[in-house]
Design a protein around this motif. Structure first.
Motif, short mmCIF file in Angstrom:
data_model
loop_
_atom_site.label_atom_id
_atom_site.label_comp_id
_atom_site.label_asym_id
_atom_site.label_seq_id
_atom_site.Cartn_x
_atom_site.Cartn_y
_atom_site.Cartn_z
N ALA A 1 -4.73 37.39 20.36
CA ALA A 1 -5.05 37.80 21.45
C ALA A 1 -6.46 38.37 21.59
N GLU A 2 -6.31 39.67 20.56
CA GLU A 2 -7.56 40.43 20.42
C GLU A 2 -8.76 39.65 20.01
N VAL A 3 -8.78 38.74 18.90
CA VAL A 3 -9.75 37.94 18.75
C VAL A 3 -10.49 36.91 20.12
N GLU A 4 -9.31 36.63 20.75
CA GLU A 4 -9.62 35.70 21.88
C GLU A 4 -10.23 36.54 22.91
N VAL A 5 -10.24 37.82 23.26
CA VAL A 5 -10.83 38.59 24.15
C VAL A 5 -12.32 38.85 23.45
N GLU A 6 -12.26 39.19 22.20
CA GLU A 6 -13.45 39.57 21.41
C GLU A 6 -14.42 38.26 21.38
N ARG A 7 -13.93 37.13 21.43
CA ARG A 7 -14.90 36.00 21.00
C ARG A 7 -15.37 35.45 22.51
N ARG A 8 -14.45 35.90 23.54
CA ARG A 8 -15.09 35.41 24.64
C ARG A 8 -15.84 36.49 25.94
N PRO A 9 -17.06 36.40 25.98
CA PRO A 9 -17.57 37.17 26.76
C PRO A 9 -17.32 37.91 28.04
N ASP A 10 -16.71 36.93 28.72
CA ASP A 10 -15.94 37.10 30.10
C ASP A 10 -14.80 38.13 29.99
N ASP B 1 -4.17 47.47 35.61
CA ASP B 1 -3.65 46.05 36.00
C ASP B 1 -4.70 45.00 35.32
N GLU B 2 -6.05 45.18 35.43
CA GLU B 2 -6.85 44.38 34.86
C GLU B 2 -6.82 44.31 33.40
N ILE B 3 -6.57 45.46 32.76
CA ILE B 3 -6.44 45.29 31.28
C ILE B 3 -5.26 44.25 30.90
N LEU B 4 -4.21 44.43 31.69
CA LEU B 4 -2.95 43.75 31.42
C LEU B 4 -3.25 42.28 31.66
N THR B 5 -4.00 42.17 33.00
CA THR B 5 -4.25 40.82 33.05
C THR B 5 -5.33 39.72 32.27
N VAL B 6 -6.08 40.79 31.56
CA VAL B 6 -7.13 40.26 30.65
C VAL B 6 -6.21 39.73 29.21
N MET B 7 -5.51 40.72 28.94
CA MET B 7 -4.45 40.39 27.67
C MET B 7 -3.53 39.34 27.82
N ASN B 8 -2.94 39.36 28.96
CA ASN B 8 -2.05 38.20 29.58
C ASN B 8 -2.58 36.95 29.31
N GLU B 9 -4.09 36.92 29.84
CA GLU B 9 -4.89 35.54 29.87
C GLU B 9 -5.19 35.34 28.09
N ALA B 10 -5.53 36.17 27.60
CA ALA B 10 -5.71 35.94 26.26
C ALA B 10 -4.53 35.52 25.34
N ARG B 11 -3.41 36.23 25.63
CA ARG B 11 -2.02 35.80 25.02
C ARG B 11 -1.82 34.18 25.31
N ALA B 12 -1.89 33.87 26.77
CA ALA B 12 -1.70 32.50 27.10
C ALA B 12 -2.52 31.55 26.40
N ALA B 13 -3.64 31.83 26.36
CA ALA B 13 -4.56 30.71 25.43
C ALA B 13 -4.35 30.53 24.23
N THR B 14 -3.60 31.58 23.44
CA THR B 14 -3.62 31.41 22.14
C THR B 14 -1.98 30.98 21.72
#
Length: 109
Positions: free
Chosen positions: A59-68, A95-108
């Motif tokens: 998930a951390e890599v997913e966030v870092e690799r996606r500029p959005d 809440d936004e931080i949690l949403t971003v991390m949930n989106e990254a986890r779902a993608a991976t």
């Protein structure tokens, strides 16, 4: 805007290589947490800590690799650190931080 770094496989080495490309300043943090996960796994004869480490760092890599995602987390983190916890905008930032991390986890997943 350049091409995204491809999503890596969920292996320690693939995640490390990807992180080195998108956020090399975080390699030390990743390595320390990997060592802790492997030590816990060995101590308790349980692969759970290693699986959890892979999930977290995928998930951390997913966030870092996606500029959005990286921009959203950075902006929300900045707000969370500068606002008081009694400010409704602080809760929105968390809440936004949690949403971003949930989106990254779902993608991976």
């Amino acid at each position: 805007m350049g091409a995204l770094v491809p999503r890596p496989e969920r292996t320690p080495e693939a995640l490390r290589i990807a992180l080195a490309r998108v956020a090399p300043h975080r390699l030390g943090e990743m390595e320390q947490q990997k060592n802790e996960a492997f030590a816990l796994a060995a101590e308790h004869d349980d692969l759970g800590p290693i699986r959890q480490w892979l999930t977290i760092w995928a998930a951390e890599v997913e966030v870092e690799r996606r500029p959005d995602l990286a921009a959203r987390r950075r902006d929300a983190g900045r707000a969370a650190h500068t606002l008081g916890k009694d400010d409704p905008a602080w809760r929105a930032a968390m809440d936004e931080i949690l949403t971003v991390m949930n989106e990254a986890r779902a993608a991976t997943a």
